[in-house]
Design a protein around this motif. Sequence first.
Motif, PDB file in Angstrom:
ATOM      1  N   ILE A 189     -11.004  57.935 -30.709  1.00  0.00           N
ATOM      2  CA  ILE A 189      -9.949  57.742 -31.704  1.00  0.00           C
ATOM      3  C   ILE A 189      -9.865  59.048 -32.482  1.00  0.00           C
ATOM      4  O   ILE A 189     -10.803  59.443 -33.180  1.00  0.00           O
ATOM      5  CB  ILE A 189     -10.275  56.540 -32.626  1.00  0.00           C
ATOM      6  CG1 ILE A 189     -10.364  55.248 -31.796  1.00  0.00           C
ATOM      7  CG2 ILE A 189      -9.220  56.402 -33.729  1.00  0.00           C
ATOM      8  CD1 ILE A 189      -9.111  54.879 -31.010  1.00  0.00           C
TER       9      ILE A 189
ATOM     10  N   THR B 117      -8.260  60.153 -35.022  1.00  0.00           N
ATOM     11  CA  THR B 117      -8.135  60.286 -36.474  1.00  0.00           C
ATOM     12  C   THR B 117      -9.472  60.083 -37.201  1.00  0.00           C
ATOM     13  O   THR B 117      -9.480  59.980 -38.418  1.00  0.00           O
ATOM     14  CB  THR B 117      -7.066  59.322 -37.038  1.00  0.00           C
ATOM     15  OG1 THR B 117      -7.225  58.047 -36.405  1.00  0.00           O
ATOM     16  CG2 THR B 117      -5.667  59.856 -36.801  1.00  0.00           C
TER      17      THR B 117
ATOM     18  N   LEU C 134     -16.216  51.760 -39.314  1.00  0.00           N
ATOM     19  CA  LEU C 134     -15.328  52.679 -38.594  1.00  0.00           C
ATOM     20  C   LEU C 134     -14.150  53.187 -39.419  1.00  0.00           C
ATOM     21  O   LEU C 134     -13.889  54.381 -39.463  1.00  0.00           O
ATOM     22  CB  LEU C 134     -14.781  51.998 -37.334  1.00  0.00           C
ATOM     23  CG  LEU C 134     -15.805  51.652 -36.257  1.00  0.00           C
ATOM     24  CD1 LEU C 134     -15.124  50.962 -35.091  1.00  0.00           C
ATOM     25  CD2 LEU C 134     -16.522  52.900 -35.764  1.00  0.00           C
ATOM     26  N   CYS C 135     -13.429  52.275 -40.063  1.00  0.00           N
ATOM     27  CA  CYS C 135     -12.188  52.695 -40.742  1.00  0.00           C
ATOM     28  C   CYS C 135     -12.494  53.604 -41.928  1.00  0.00           C
ATOM     29  O   CYS C 135     -11.676  54.457 -42.283  1.00  0.00           O
ATOM     30  CB  CYS C 135     -11.373  51.495 -41.189  1.00  0.00           C
ATOM     31  SG  CYS C 135     -10.984  50.367 -39.843  1.00  0.00           S
TER      32      CYS C 135
ATOM     33  N   CYS D 200     -12.266  57.076 -40.894  1.00  0.00           N
ATOM     34  CA  CYS D 200     -11.017  57.369 -40.175  1.00  0.00           C
ATOM     35  C   CYS D 200      -9.942  57.744 -41.197  1.00  0.00           C
ATOM     36  O   CYS D 200      -9.925  57.230 -42.310  1.00  0.00           O
ATOM     37  CB  CYS D 200     -10.613  56.117 -39.391  1.00  0.00           C
ATOM     38  SG  CYS D 200      -9.086  56.301 -38.443  1.00  0.00           S
TER      39      CYS D 200
ATOM     40  N   ARG E  74      -6.756  57.185 -40.892  1.00  0.00           N
ATOM     41  CA  ARG E  74      -5.658  56.222 -40.969  1.00  0.00           C
ATOM     42  C   ARG E  74      -5.977  55.135 -42.000  1.00  0.00           C
ATOM     43  O   ARG E  74      -7.142  54.867 -42.304  1.00  0.00           O
ATOM     44  CB  ARG E  74      -5.437  55.561 -39.615  1.00  0.00           C
ATOM     45  CG  ARG E  74      -4.741  56.438 -38.590  1.00  0.00           C
ATOM     46  CD  ARG E  74      -4.324  55.561 -37.425  1.00  0.00           C
ATOM     47  NE  ARG E  74      -3.507  56.256 -36.457  1.00  0.00           N
ATOM     48  CZ  ARG E  74      -3.952  56.655 -35.270  1.00  0.00           C
ATOM     49  NH1 ARG E  74      -5.199  56.466 -34.922  1.00  0.00           N
ATOM     50  NH2 ARG E  74      -3.132  57.251 -34.432  1.00  0.00           N
TER      51      ARG E  74
ATOM     52  N   PRO F 184      -5.822  51.162 -42.590  1.00  0.00           N
ATOM     53  CA  PRO F 184      -5.635  49.952 -41.774  1.00  0.00           C
ATOM     54  C   PRO F 184      -4.685  48.942 -42.415  1.00  0.00           C
ATOM     55  O   PRO F 184      -5.099  48.033 -43.138  1.00  0.00           O
ATOM     56  CB  PRO F 184      -7.057  49.393 -41.635  1.00  0.00           C
ATOM     57  CG  PRO F 184      -7.840  49.967 -42.751  1.00  0.00           C
ATOM     58  CD  PRO F 184      -7.187  51.258 -43.155  1.00  0.00           C
TER      59      PRO F 184
ATOM     60  N   TRP G  27      -3.230  46.713 -40.830  1.00  0.00           N
ATOM     61  CA  TRP G  27      -3.499  45.430 -40.177  1.00  0.00           C
ATOM     62  C   TRP G  27      -4.482  44.574 -40.985  1.00  0.00           C
ATOM     63  O   TRP G  27      -4.535  43.368 -40.814  1.00  0.00           O
ATOM     64  CB  TRP G  27      -4.043  45.649 -38.762  1.00  0.00           C
ATOM     65  CG  TRP G  27      -5.303  46.486 -38.701  1.00  0.00           C
ATOM     66  CD1 TRP G  27      -5.369  47.825 -38.523  1.00  0.00           C
ATOM     67  CD2 TRP G  27      -6.655  46.026 -38.835  1.00  0.00           C
ATOM     68  NE1 TRP G  27      -6.668  48.254 -38.525  1.00  0.00           N
ATOM     69  CE2 TRP G  27      -7.480  47.162 -38.712  1.00  0.00           C
ATOM     70  CE3 TRP G  27      -7.243  44.790 -39.033  1.00  0.00           C
ATOM     71  CZ2 TRP G  27      -8.866  47.085 -38.801  1.00  0.00           C
ATOM     72  CZ3 TRP G  27      -8.625  44.702 -39.116  1.00  0.00           C
ATOM     73  CH2 TRP G  27      -9.422  45.837 -38.997  1.00  0.00           C
TER      74      TRP G  27
ATOM     75  N   CYS H 269      -2.241  52.733 -39.903  1.00  0.00           N
ATOM     76  CA  CYS H 269      -2.865  52.133 -38.716  1.00  0.00           C
ATOM     77  C   CYS H 269      -2.311  50.717 -38.616  1.00  0.00           C
ATOM     78  O   CYS H 269      -2.703  49.842 -39.370  1.00  0.00           O
ATOM     79  CB  CYS H 269      -4.391  52.113 -38.860  1.00  0.00           C
ATOM     80  SG  CYS H 269      -5.174  51.249 -37.493  1.00  0.00           S
TER      81      CYS H 269
ATOM     82  N   GLU I  66      -2.484  48.447 -36.170  1.00  0.00           N
ATOM     83  CA  GLU I  66      -3.307  47.381 -35.571  1.00  0.00           C
ATOM     84  C   GLU I  66      -4.682  47.936 -35.210  1.00  0.00           C
ATOM     85  O   GLU I  66      -4.846  49.135 -34.966  1.00  0.00           O
ATOM     86  CB  GLU I  66      -2.637  46.765 -34.355  1.00  0.00           C
ATOM     87  CG  GLU I  66      -2.447  47.665 -33.187  1.00  0.00           C
ATOM     88  CD  GLU I  66      -1.686  46.952 -32.065  1.00  0.00           C
ATOM     89  OE1 GLU I  66      -2.078  45.841 -31.699  1.00  0.00           O
ATOM     90  OE2 GLU I  66      -0.698  47.528 -31.582  1.00  0.00           O
ATOM     91  N   ALA I  67      -5.651  47.035 -35.202  1.00  0.00           N
ATOM     92  CA  ALA I  67      -7.031  47.460 -34.950  1.00  0.00           C
ATOM     93  C   ALA I  67      -7.111  48.175 -33.604  1.00  0.00           C
ATOM     94  O   ALA I  67      -6.568  47.709 -32.610  1.00  0.00           O
ATOM     95  CB  ALA I  67      -7.947  46.251 -34.952  1.00  0.00           C
ATOM     96  N   CYS I  68      -7.804  49.328 -33.585  1.00  0.00           N
ATOM     97  CA  CYS I  68      -7.923  50.105 -32.350  1.00  0.00           C
ATOM     98  C   CYS I  68      -8.997  49.498 -31.439  1.00  0.00           C
ATOM     99  O   CYS I  68      -9.760  48.626 -31.851  1.00  0.00           O
ATOM    100  CB  CYS I  68      -8.264  51.556 -32.689  1.00  0.00           C
ATOM    101  SG  CYS I  68      -9.882  51.775 -33.448  1.00  0.00           S
TER     102      CYS I  68
ATOM    103  N   LEU J 147     -12.517  49.526 -32.777  1.00  0.00           N
ATOM    104  CA  LEU J 147     -12.843  48.495 -33.755  1.00  0.00           C
ATOM    105  C   LEU J 147     -13.094  47.153 -33.061  1.00  0.00           C
ATOM    106  O   LEU J 147     -14.044  46.442 -33.385  1.00  0.00           O
ATOM    107  CB  LEU J 147     -11.718  48.352 -34.797  1.00  0.00           C
ATOM    108  CG  LEU J 147     -12.203  47.467 -35.930  1.00  0.00           C
ATOM    109  CD1 LEU J 147     -12.182  48.190 -37.253  1.00  0.00           C
ATOM    110  CD2 LEU J 147     -11.456  46.169 -35.985  1.00  0.00           C
TER     111      LEU J 147
HETATM  112 FE1  SF4 Z   1      -8.954  54.074 -37.644  1.00  0.00          FE
HETATM  113 FE2  SF4 Z   1      -7.332  52.014 -37.337  1.00  0.00          FE
HETATM  114 FE3  SF4 Z   1      -9.404  52.282 -35.691  1.00  0.00          FE
HETATM  115 FE4  SF4 Z   1      -9.785  51.642 -38.262  1.00  0.00          FE
HETATM  116  S1  SF4 Z   1      -8.766  50.406 -36.726  1.00  0.00           S
HETATM  117  S2  SF4 Z   1     -10.932  53.156 -37.068  1.00  0.00           S
HETATM  118  S3  SF4 Z   1      -8.152  52.771 -39.278  1.00  0.00           S
HETATM  119  S4  SF4 Z   1      -7.654  53.679 -35.870  1.00  0.00           S
END
Ligand code: SF4
Length: 459
Positions: free
Chosen positions: A336, A338, A412-413, A416, A418, A420, A422, A437, A439-441, A444
């Motif tokens: 990911i 970002t 994780l977020c 990151c 982005r 979230p 979502w 962001c 939706e959850a990647c 995640l």
């Molecule tokens: Fe980043 Fe979105 Fe993945 Fe969270 S769900 S780690 S904000 S890309």
Amino acid sequence: SAGRTLVLLGHGSHLNADSAQAVRRHAQAVRERGLFGEVIEAYWKEEPSLRQVLRLARFRDVTVVPLFVSEGYFTNQVLPRELGLTWRGPLPPQGVREVVGGRQIHYTRPYGIHPAMSNVILARAAEVYPDWTPQDTALVVLGHGTGRDPHSREATQHAAERLRQGGRFAEVQALYLDQEPNVSDWPSLTRAPTVVIVPFFASEGWHTLETIPADLGLTGPVTRLGGRTVCYSRPVGTHPTVTEVVLRLVEDSADTGNTAADLDPDWQAAGEMLAQAVTSGAGGLTVGELHIAASPEGGFHLCHQDDVGRADLRAVPLQDLSAWTGRSDEGHHRPIRTGRTLPRGWFAAVDAAEVRAALHAVYPAVLEQAHLWGLGQLPVTPWPETAARQSGRYARVRRAPPEQVAQARRDLCSACLRTPLWAGELLDAAAAVPLPCPEACTLLVSQVRQLLSGEIAHV
Ligand code: SF4
């Protein structure tokens, strides 16, 4: 085909940065032919993700080819679902056509089913054992054979059958890693003094480099075992001639009914947004950790925002930028992009027409998402919907309690760039290119699964 987008889909990996290499190389090779208006890549486990990729297409006429060796669960269920197609199940020889988000999508069967794959197998066999004599040599086409879908073995079986008919080997066997007939039984299933094993795999990875050689006791490309010689080739999917197979597959499944060379209007509008953002601020544009500025020599200069002004940066060509920024300074894979780990010490010099591609190489799809978010048109998928879509060993995330999803978000977020949406967070609109962001990647989703199964400790 110049007004057409070709999308190549790969599996990718959360762990192994080299897994995407085969797709990247085939995409670059097709790009260099100039047959398509553009060629883009997307992955199940990495960015650009399957969920984002169709928005990236410059043209409204899009051909999507799964760079998978076999047909089965992924190509018949997961990929169409993630792309937003309604099709599920085995594909007809010409593939399927659907309209998704105003674009005409032609989704083809995977390249592994194409008859020309037998030539790729022969080429791999010749590399590892150039002087084979048909009467003394057995060929083993080694498939994965996950067993989830009965169609998944067909590509391997058909390739083996064609080679058997070609008479170039004393015997040809289709054996499997995870199913019967199993490759570990090769000593009893073949008789010739020399056995050439060609992995019918899409990429080099854990299985081809580690588990297969370890399970079979192979010490290199050529191993003497039990009085016989075993030659073990590289996988078919990384062979350069696969590019030809992909092009033939597209040609064979093409029809003439759909030749709209229109540019996608959303794609154009996102480009205008970027052009304005890079030229309006005197100090350049910052997107996440990336800095983009007009260069005194003309064109644009991209680097890590903390490297602005440094004269000792290494030049990275645009075509290598995605792979280069795909690893952190510590060498860790960044599935990911970002994550706050953009490597430092590099710069890319591009012209005005290439700025968008350069931003995409560093942060795939963020421009298109930012543009739609600015219009209030970015669809947001709340966690329960993402969880409900999961299948196979990920289906269990549907039962994840909210605190585990929150834990995965903290893990994780928080690292990151982005925001979230979502999960209900609000995005600060101040940035010229904000990073929503929607939706959850996949990372995640995977983290939630691992928390549930106890593979990662709760804190
Ligand atoms: Fe980043 Fe979105 Fe993945 Fe969270 S769900 S780690 S904000 S890309």
